[in-house]
Each structure stands twice: as structure tokens, then as C-alpha cells.
Enzyme design. Structure first.
Site, PDB file in Angstrom:
ATOM      1  N   LYS A  68       1.317  -1.100   0.142  1.00  0.00           N
ATOM      2  CA  LYS A  68       0.224   0.248   0.327  1.00  0.00           C
ATOM      3  C   LYS A  68       0.984   1.468  -0.432  1.00  0.00           C
ATOM      4  O   LYS A  68       0.465   2.157  -0.667  1.00  0.00           O
ATOM      5  CB  LYS A  68      -1.369  -0.275   1.030  1.00  0.00           C
ATOM      6  N   ASP A 105     -10.066   3.049   1.275  1.00  0.00           N
ATOM      7  CA  ASP A 105      -9.934   2.693   2.814  1.00  0.00           C
ATOM      8  C   ASP A 105     -10.534   2.926   3.478  1.00  0.00           C
ATOM      9  O   ASP A 105     -11.137   3.354   4.776  1.00  0.00           O
ATOM     10  CB  ASP A 105      -8.422   2.138   3.516  1.00  0.00           C
TER      11      ASP A 105
END
Length: 270
Positions: A68, A105
Site C-alpha cells: 500500500k 480505505d
């Protein structure tokens, strides 16, 4: 014409439920397309994006552990995600062909707790990786505080709190919990194949909410302990589906049928 597709990348990746989620929505909407899971090792990340950049059928990808943060080095960051969250979980092809990174997210994490009044409420977060960055970013917008961050490296945790302007302290994983209104496990601890997250929930007040972003297994030891205390819980599927819905709209240019969430959840738990 080659069928358009998107995918999720990570290492490991076999546990991912993202293909089931996106394929369910594609089928429900009667759309042409596919969504796959592809294992990409850390040293393959650059080559992966080079290959996909040249594939016109590829719509983009979601990104999970451990890429990420590293993926930011391989795509455009037009939304300033590096400076805000510091990690991406979605890459899409822009109109000019460029690959652009973004993060769903934070929005996916926030949706299940949108009804909670967390202003000035004490919060505890476990972890300091890419998912924790998204969680802390969302919490910083809610005006929570103080935040206690538990991590293997308290020094890294302290730097993370400071980067989001959050007041609080960073402590080792062995530290006792504070009397937090919200406890979030934003680490991989408790995931299948990972060490368990052993926390004594006794210090939490009776109105505390325990939120575990791990979804494999769905009923983690942390959530089991929270249920034994009679505490309200949020499981990993809530955030997973929430962030996936935002990503689906970006990747396939269509809104997923969220009115079928119960059917989707049953499919994911089968």
C-alpha cells in the site's frame, strides 16, 4: 474485444474476498467484465505496473498487504495521497492513460461508524502500516482524541500520530488498553497465518466499540473477547465491502447495488 478486468494484488493474496465482491456486483448489474486476484511479490511491483500499463483491457487494481505504501512510487499521485494518508489501495487508468493511485480505505473504514459521536473521544488503534494510516486519517477528520497507538515500534507509531496531527501517545503492543470509546485493530494480527492479537479488554467502558479490520477469519479472537464483554463490534467485512464499493465505482464507472449487501455478505460467509 478483450473483456475488461480489474484485480487485487498483494502477497499473500489467496485469502482475498475482493474477487467475490466485485464479481457479485458485475453480475448483479449485468455488466461485462471480470475481477481477479494476483499475487505480486515486493520485487515484482514495478514490472507488474509496467505490464498492466500496456494492457488496454486492464481497468486498475486494488492493493493489499504489503504494497500500500510502496505502490505510490509507481503511479501518479494527483490527489496528494502521499502527503495525506501516505498509502494507496486503488490504482486506476486515467483518461490520458496514466495510472493514478487513490485510497478508498479511509471512506470504507468510516462508513460503519458514521453514526457514532467520537468528537474528543479517547480512541485506541493497533498497528502502524498502510491500513492504520487510512484509519488515522479518517479519525483525524472526526476530531477524536486522545489517540493511543499500540505498535511493535512505538517510535514509528509516535511519528504516525504526529503526521496526522493527532494528540496521544504510542506504546508497545504489550501496554494495557486505555478506557477507549473505540478500539480499532488496523494490523494483520489475528489474521489466519499471523500471530494472534492478545488484548485484555477489561479497561474498555461498557459503551465501547471494538472494530477489527481483519476478515479472515471473520470472527477474530479480538471480536470473540468483545462479544464476551457484551461490547458493540464491527467486523472486517464492513470495511472491506465499504472500500470495495468506492473502488468499484472508480474501476468500473458504475455504482454497486448496495441494496443487496445482505445477499453479498451471505455469499462471503458461505
Amino acid at each position: 474485444m478483450t473483456q475488461p478486468y480489474a484485480e487485487v494484488i498483494g502477497d499473500p493474496i489467496a485469502h482475498s474476498k475482493s474477487p467475490k465482491i466485485h464479481r457479485f456486483w458485475l453480475d448483479a448489474l449485468g455488466m461485462e467484465g471480470d475481477y481477479r486476484a494476483t499475487r505480486v511479490a515486493a520485487d515484482e511491483l514495478g514490472d507488474y505496473f509496467d505490464r498492466r500499463r500496456a494492457d488496454p483491457a486492464w481497468r486498475g487494481c486494488n492493493i493489499t498487504l504489503p504494497h500500500k505504501a510502496a505502490a505510490l512510487d509507481h503511479v501518479a499521485d494527483r490527489g496528494g495521497v502521499r502527503q495525506s494518508i501516505g498509502a494507496i489501495n486503488t490504482v486506476f487508468r486515467d483518461g490520458d492513460g496514466s495510472l493514478v493511485g487513490t485510497n478508498t480505505d479511509a471512506g470504507g473504514f468510516y462508513a460503519p461508524i458514521a453514526g457514532l459521536d467520537l468528537a474528543d473521544a479517547p480512541v485506541c488503534v493497533v498497528g502502524a502500516g498502510g491500513a492504520a494510516r487510512a484509519v488515522l486519517f479518517a479519525l483525524s477528520k472526526l476530531g477524536v482524541g486522545p489517540v493511543t497507538l499500540l505498535n511493535r515500534s512505538p517510535l514509528k507509531g509516535a511519528a504516525l500520530l504526529a503526521s496526522f496531527g493527532l494528540k496521544g501517545e504510542a506504546l508497545p503492543l504489550t501496554a494495557p488498553l486505555p478506557a477507549a470509546r473505540l478500539l480499532v485493530n488496523a494490523s494483520s494480527l489475528g489474521m489466519a497465518g499471523q500471530p494472534p492479537l492478545a488484548l485484555d479488554l477489561a479497561p474498555l467502558p461498557d459503551d465501547a466499540v471494538v472494530y477489527d479490520i481483519v476478515y479472515a477469519p471473520l470472527e477474530t479472537p479480538l471480536l470473540t473477547a468483545a462479544h464476551a464483554r457484551g461490547l458493540e463490534t464491527v467486523d472486517g467485512l464492513e470495511m472491506l465491502v465499504g472500500q470495495a464499493a468506492l473502488a468499484f465505482e472508480i474501476l468500473f464507472d458504475a455504482q454497486p447495488p448496495r441494496d443487496r449487501d445482505e445477499e453479498l455478505r451471505a455469499l462471503l460467509l458461505a
